[in-house]
Design a protein around this motif. Structure first.
Motif, PDB file in Angstrom:
ATOM      1  N   ILE A 120       0.814  -1.210   0.000  1.00  0.00           N
ATOM      2  CA  ILE A 120       0.000   0.000   0.000  1.00  0.00           C
ATOM      3  C   ILE A 120       0.849   1.262   0.000  1.00  0.00           C
ATOM      4  N   VAL A 121       2.060   1.167   0.591  1.00  0.00           N
ATOM      5  CA  VAL A 121       2.968   2.320   0.602  1.00  0.00           C
ATOM      6  C   VAL A 121       3.389   2.666  -0.822  1.00  0.00           C
ATOM      7  N   VAL A 148      -6.672  -2.031  -1.764  1.00  0.00           N
ATOM      8  CA  VAL A 148      -6.795  -1.666  -0.351  1.00  0.00           C
ATOM      9  C   VAL A 148      -6.320  -0.226  -0.196  1.00  0.00           C
ATOM     10  N   LYS A 149      -7.119   0.580   0.504  1.00  0.00           N
ATOM     11  CA  LYS A 149      -6.751   1.970   0.756  1.00  0.00           C
ATOM     12  C   LYS A 149      -6.723   2.215   2.256  1.00  0.00           C
ATOM     13  N   VAL A 151      -6.060   5.545   5.327  1.00  0.00           N
ATOM     14  CA  VAL A 151      -6.430   6.949   5.477  1.00  0.00           C
ATOM     15  C   VAL A 151      -5.457   7.846   4.719  1.00  0.00           C
ATOM     16  N   PHE A 152      -4.192   7.400   4.613  1.00  0.00           N
ATOM     17  CA  PHE A 152      -3.204   8.199   3.883  1.00  0.00           C
ATOM     18  C   PHE A 152      -3.566   8.268   2.398  1.00  0.00           C
ATOM     19  N   SER A 153      -4.062   7.169   1.846  1.00  0.00           N
ATOM     20  CA  SER A 153      -4.456   7.143   0.435  1.00  0.00           C
ATOM     21  C   SER A 153      -5.532   8.187   0.170  1.00  0.00           C
ATOM     22  N   TRP A 154      -6.581   8.169   0.988  1.00  0.00           N
ATOM     23  CA  TRP A 154      -7.672   9.119   0.832  1.00  0.00           C
ATOM     24  C   TRP A 154      -7.193  10.562   1.039  1.00  0.00           C
ATOM     25  N   SER A 155      -6.360  10.754   2.056  1.00  0.00           N
ATOM     26  CA  SER A 155      -5.886  12.105   2.375  1.00  0.00           C
ATOM     27  C   SER A 155      -5.041  12.676   1.245  1.00  0.00           C
TER      28      SER A 155
END
Length: 435
Positions: A120-121, A148-149, A151-155
């Motif tokens: 995910i990173v 998979v996402k 909170v960092f992805s959304w932010s």
């Protein structure tokens, strides 16, 4: 043996005084990691080169160190020398992150596509990289492709929309995020969404987010508090902004700047000056943004003497060099007060080359006060810029027309047609539907 070392004992001393055969690979790696974190890449490389045996941790520490410091050619060289079987996901991510943060998105994307196994990173690095560079469509495609996402992805995606004036898209994505039961927004998310609300003057949505923060017991830190204050100020609710500020226990420079700027943009000059005075009493050091807010307040309030004083102490007392926006404020202030020669003198002594906004402020003052001589002198500087900003051309034309210099007025206007310069369209703000 040496799983860590005391800060009082330098890595160099430890390395020089310890027999090589005593150090195991964990100790070697610890030394390298300590040097990399302290920024001593030369010593880290010396230790790395003398290691009798290296593992993926050793290689990754060095590659990560060079990539983070911007020495991407060295990082790439080490990456190429590393046995492919030893490259782990952290090694790949270090390289991708280094390229992305330096703006080499094509190289980052190639490495991302070549990765045998992504986590995910890896995805977040690419989404963030494209979003920060304004390539929002590519960022959104990657975001949508993520299985998979977090909170960092959304932010990252929401912040990208906010920073690139795509506020409505940011709010829509925030709604989607809230619909995900397993994801809760963090401070970065909330700051970005509040920024969008302020930009769009979406007061009802901003209040809903404030309510969400209170309902969920989110700590209103300095940055989040500054975002709330800024949102309310941009929506014209100065009292709400002050209330947020007064309730905060953790105030930082960003919080004070938001309050001062909030007063300034709403024409509450005395509030901005009082807030700055409180900062001084608390011995909190202002920065360039603080002075920009104070100068804006003086400009809106017509406070010439105060504006002069703050512009002077900014550089003399606090050693903050004026930037273009600071010059724009003081020149606008002096120009509106009819002190055109003083304003022109500042333009001539600026430490940076004046831009269209600075000259435009003085042209505007020349129009108000019917001053053609200064306008003539500034016109030469403006024409040398070959600017496609229509505003200054129109101001100049109006100055000459008011003075009865019709030939000059017409020739100035004709330049708009000759160079196909168009006047910008008017804009208005509307409140969006509630979340």
């Amino acid at each position: 043996m040496y799983s860590s070392f005391d800060d009082n004992i330098s890595a160099r001393k430890l390395f020089d005084t310890t027999p090589v055969n005593v150090l195991d690979i964990v100790s070697w790696n610890t030394l390298i990691d300590g040097c990399v974190k302290s920024g001593d890449l030369d010593l880290a490389r010396e230790i790395f080169d003398r290691m009798p045996e290296r593992n993926d941790v050793s290689w990754t520490a060095m590659i990560s160190g060079y990539a983070k410091s911007g020495e991407l050619d060295v990082a790439q060289s080490l990456f190429d020398k590393m046995m492919p079987v030893c490259r782990n996901v952290m090694t790949w991510n270090s390289m991708i992150s280094g390229f992305a943060k330096s703006g080499f998105l094509s190289l980052a994307r190639k490495m991302f596509d070549d990765m045998p196994c992504k986590n995910i990173v890896s995805w977040n690095i690419m989404v963030s990289g494209y979003a920060q560079c304004g390539e929002l469509e590519v960022a959104r495609c990657l975001f949508d492709d993520m299985e998979v996402k977090d909170v960092f992805s959304w932010s990252c995606m929401i912040a990208g929309y906010a920073q690139n004036n795509r506020g409505e898209d940011g709010l829509n994505l925030f709604r989607e995020m809230l619909a995900e039961d397993c994801i809760r927004p963090n401070e970065v998310t909330l700051v970005s969404v509040l920024s969008v609300c302020g930009h769009l003057v979406a007061l009802d949505q901003g209040k809903w987010i404030h309510s969400y923060i209170d309902r969920n017991g989110c700590k209103v830190s300095g940055n989040l508090g500054a975002a709330l204050i800024d949102m309310y100020a941009k929506c014209g609710c100065v009292e709400n902004a002050v209330e947020v500020f007064q309730k905060m226990n953790d105030k930082n420079i960003s919080t004070w700047n938001a309050l001062i700027t909030g007063f300034a943009v709403n024409g509450v000059a005395d509030g901005a000056i009082e807030a700055f005075s409180q900062m001084q009493k608390l011995e909190m050091k202002p920065n360039s943004i603080t002075f920009l807010g104070v100068l804006m307040a003086c400009c809106h309030g017509g406070l010439v003497e105060e504006g002069r004083r703050y512009f002077e102490i900014m550089s003399k007392t606090y050693e903050i060099q004026p930037e273009m926006k600071h010059y724009g404020c003081i020149i606008d202030l002096l120009g509106r007060a009819g002190l055109l020669e003083e304003a022109e003198a500042i333009v001539k002594t600026m430490t940076v080359k004046p831009d269209v906004m600075v000259l435009g402020a003085l042209f505007g003052a020349c129009r108000i006060h019917g001053e053609t001589l200064i306008a003539d002198r500034l016109r030469k500087d403006f024409l040398r810029m070959k600017s496609r900003e229509a505003g200054c051309h129109i101001l100049l034309s109006n100055i000459y027309a008011a003075a009865g210099r019709w030939a000059d007025a017409c020739s100035t206007r004709s330049m708009l047609t000759m160079h196909e310069i168009k006047k910008g369209v008017g804009l208005s703000s509307v409140e969006l539907p509630k979340i």
